[in-house]
Each structure stands twice: as C-alpha cells, then as structure tokens.
Design a protein around this motif. Structure first.
Motif, mmCIF file in Angstrom:
data_model
loop_
_atom_site.group_PDB
_atom_site.id
_atom_site.type_symbol
_atom_site.label_atom_id
_atom_site.label_comp_id
_atom_site.label_asym_id
_atom_site.label_seq_id
_atom_site.Cartn_x
_atom_site.Cartn_y
_atom_site.Cartn_z
ATOM 1 N N ILE A 1 0.837 -1.202 0.000
ATOM 2 C CA ILE A 1 0.000 0.000 0.000
ATOM 3 C C ILE A 1 0.872 1.252 0.000
ATOM 4 C CG2 ILE A 1 -1.799 1.290 1.192
ATOM 5 C CD1 ILE A 1 -2.791 -1.335 2.379
ATOM 6 N N VAL B 1 0.587 4.136 -2.827
ATOM 7 C CA VAL B 1 0.249 5.516 -2.480
ATOM 8 C C VAL B 1 1.360 6.469 -2.918
ATOM 9 C CG1 VAL B 1 -0.132 7.106 -0.543
ATOM 10 C CG2 VAL B 1 -1.291 4.889 -0.594
ATOM 11 N N THR B 2 2.609 6.055 -2.726
ATOM 12 C CA THR B 2 3.743 6.887 -3.113
ATOM 13 C C THR B 2 3.810 7.076 -4.626
ATOM 14 O OG1 THR B 2 5.028 6.191 -1.183
ATOM 15 C CG2 THR B 2 6.258 7.088 -3.047
ATOM 16 N N ARG C 1 -0.297 8.314 -5.822
ATOM 17 C CA ARG C 1 -0.864 9.434 -5.093
ATOM 18 C C ARG C 1 -2.385 9.529 -5.211
ATOM 19 N NH1 ARG C 1 3.179 12.400 -3.212
ATOM 20 N NH2 ARG C 1 1.807 14.157 -2.719
ATOM 21 N N LEU D 1 -8.801 5.990 -0.984
ATOM 22 C CA LEU D 1 -8.269 4.629 -0.976
ATOM 23 C C LEU D 1 -9.242 3.723 -0.236
ATOM 24 C CD1 LEU D 1 -5.720 2.840 -1.558
ATOM 25 C CD2 LEU D 1 -4.876 3.551 0.686
ATOM 26 N N ILE E 1 -8.042 3.410 6.665
ATOM 27 C CA ILE E 1 -8.380 2.965 5.307
ATOM 28 C C ILE E 1 -9.638 2.120 5.394
ATOM 29 C CG2 ILE E 1 -7.638 1.591 3.319
ATOM 30 C CD1 ILE E 1 -4.743 2.267 4.088
ATOM 31 N N VAL F 1 -7.630 9.991 1.488
ATOM 32 C CA VAL F 1 -6.321 9.654 2.039
ATOM 33 C C VAL F 1 -5.891 10.763 2.995
ATOM 34 C CG1 VAL F 1 -3.888 9.309 1.497
ATOM 35 C CG2 VAL F 1 -5.645 8.280 0.056
ATOM 36 N N LEU G 1 1.150 8.152 3.448
ATOM 37 C CA LEU G 1 -0.153 8.798 3.616
ATOM 38 C C LEU G 1 0.006 10.282 3.948
ATOM 39 C CD1 LEU G 1 -1.979 6.008 5.684
ATOM 40 C CD2 LEU G 1 -2.347 6.574 3.278
#
Length: 302
Positions: A38, A42-43, A46, A50, A108, A269, A300
């Motif tokens: 995850i 996310v990195t 972006r 989520l 989440i 997020v 996050l």
C-alpha cells in the motif's frame, strides 16, 4: 484507488519470508508485506481516496449454482448454507484479522458485500465513482472494468510490485485483441482453470478474439453459431453447440456486479487521527510492524 485486498495480501504472504514474526511468534509477513504494498502504491500513484475491497464471500453460492465447478478446487471445507472455507495457509489465516485491525487504525476503509466477492465491490465502486479510478489487482478478470472514457484503469500486479503494469483500453487491445468492454465475453469463451471455468472447448484466446472481431459480442457469436448461413466455420459452430448449457450461465458468473447497494464511506487519504496513532503505536509494538507501518504512514502524510 480500489484494492483487491485478498489478491494483495496473498502476494505479500508469498513474497515476504515467513520468518518475519511478531514478538509472540505470530507470523506477520503478510501484514508487513501488505502495508509495504500500500505504501508503494500511495507513493507512486498518489490517490486522493483509498478503499480496501474485501471478499465477504470468496465463492458466492449463486455463482456456484450456475457453474458448480466455480473455484471448487480451492475449497478446503464446504459449509452448508454458509461461506465455504478457502484453502489458505494457516500462517496466513491468523494474519487476516491483524490486517483488518491495522487498516481500521490507519483509517483505510474496508468495504465488502454479503454473498459477493471483492471483484463485485470493485465493479460497483468503479462504476459509480467519478473517475479517474485505479483498480489494483493480480486478477485479470477485472480487465473488463477498464474504461478510458470514465477514467478506469487497472494496475496489474501479476509480474510483481517492482514491475507493475497499467492497463488502459489500448493496452487491453494490444494484449488480447479485444476491447475492454468485450473482455468478459472473451474470458467466458477462453475459460480459466484457476477459477474452475471450463470455457468453450477448442476456443482459445486467438479464436475468441477473432470471433469477437467478426461478431461483436458473445450474443452475436452464439447467433452466428446457430445460423448455418452465417459463414462461421462448421467446426466452430459445433464447438458452440456443444457448449450451449455453459454459455447460458457463464456470462453472469464472469461479469462483475456493478450495482451493489454499498454504503458511502469517507475514503480520503489522510494521516491517522491522534486516537488512531495511539492505536497504531500499540499495534506496532504488539505485532512488530516496525518499518512497514512507518513507511505507510509516511506515504499517507505525503
């Protein structure tokens, strides 16, 4: 971003050594691997929102009623009137509740639906949510959701997290020779041994794609097979005639549900609340989540 959670935590379980354990000896390789997955997603992508989509029923009875072989080879124990138990390593079974607990503390949301798979949850959310939407999965069945006009694409994990493949309509067409909206019909004809779907005997991917190019969809192909003047080769017509019973039900099994009455959730997020951070600190110490949880929180926050 919609996560096919089981697909990802199974990948994490087999991708991280089972020597990774909590202080009390409980294996946490799937937990830590899932958090790292995850964090990377996310990195790299972006997302503004989520959701962890869940298999509340990994083998719905209504799909099994239509095709009894559906995922039958993966049943560890049949539960009359209930959810069949999937054949899952014991070391992973004990980690699934921990994964849920950590996701809750991080903030989440987990979304599932009774008598439906995560695929159906994903299909519903992808359909009702204004795009763009990224679906993260190792399951090619979800290629049917790709929709360039609506901004839905699939981030495919089958080749590993260091070699993710982003599928748009053009990519689906280049890989399989069909449009994304034809993919469910294509999959029904081809079949899938991993899901216990026999397909149409003698119809492989190239033939299925050629037939869809000629006749548009499965209904058009079946109509042509039943019409001796259609121009379809006799051998192909015979194959479809032999698969009449299967084809009468296969589309409903293969197609993901897109209209479940799912609740609205706040999936934005964000960094965890102070209360969530306190819970996470306790979870991190209890389960030895260390750097994996730190990396997720950093992603996050960014």
């Amino acid at each position: 971003m919609l996560l096919d959670s089981a697909s990802l935590y199974f990948r994490a379980f087999y991708g991280v050594p089972d020597t990774v354990k909590a202080p009390d000896g409980t294996p946490v390789n799937a937990v830590r691997g899932f958090l790292d997955i995850i964090a990377k997603l996310v990195t790299d992508y972006r997302p503004s929102a989520l959701i962890a989509c869940w298999d509340d029923d990994w083998r719905p009875g209504w799909r099994v009623e239509l095709i009894p072989s559906y995922k039958a080879h993966r049943v560890a124990k049949a539960v009359p009137g209930g959810v069949d138990v999937e054949e899952t390593p014991a070391a992973l079974v004990v980690q699934v509740p921990i994964i849920r607990e950590v996701l809750d503390a991080v903030g989440i949301p987990i979304v599932g639906a009774a008598e439906h798979e995560a695929d159906d949850v994903i299909g519903t959310l992808a359909t009702r949510t204004p795009g763009p939407v990224d679906v993260v999965t190792g399951d090619r069945d979800l290629f049917q959701l790709v929709d360039d006009a609506h901004g839905v694409r699939v981030i495919y994990t089958a080749r590993g997290m260091s070699n993710l493949e982003v599928l748009t309509g053009d990519v689906v067409r280049s890989k399989y020779g069909v449009r994304a909206d034809q993919y469910a019909d294509f999959a029904a004809m081809r079949g899938d041994t991993s899901d216990g779907l026999p397909g149409v005997a003698g119809i492989g991917e190239k033939t299925a794609a050629a037939l869809l190019a000629d006749y548009g969809d499965l209904a058009g192909i079946i109509a042509a097979a039943e019409d001796s003047g259609s121009g379809m080769k006799p051998a192909a017509r015979a194959r479809f005639a032999a698969a009449t019973d299967y084809l009468a039900v296969a589309p409903r099994v293969v197609e993901v549900v897109r209209d479940l009455p799912l609740p609205e959730v706040d999936a934005r997020v964000a960094s965890p609340s102070d209360e969530g951070r306190a819970a996470l600190q306790a979870l991190s110490e209890r389960w030895g989540l260390g750097g994996s949880l730190d990396r997720l929180l950093t992603a996050l926050e960014a």
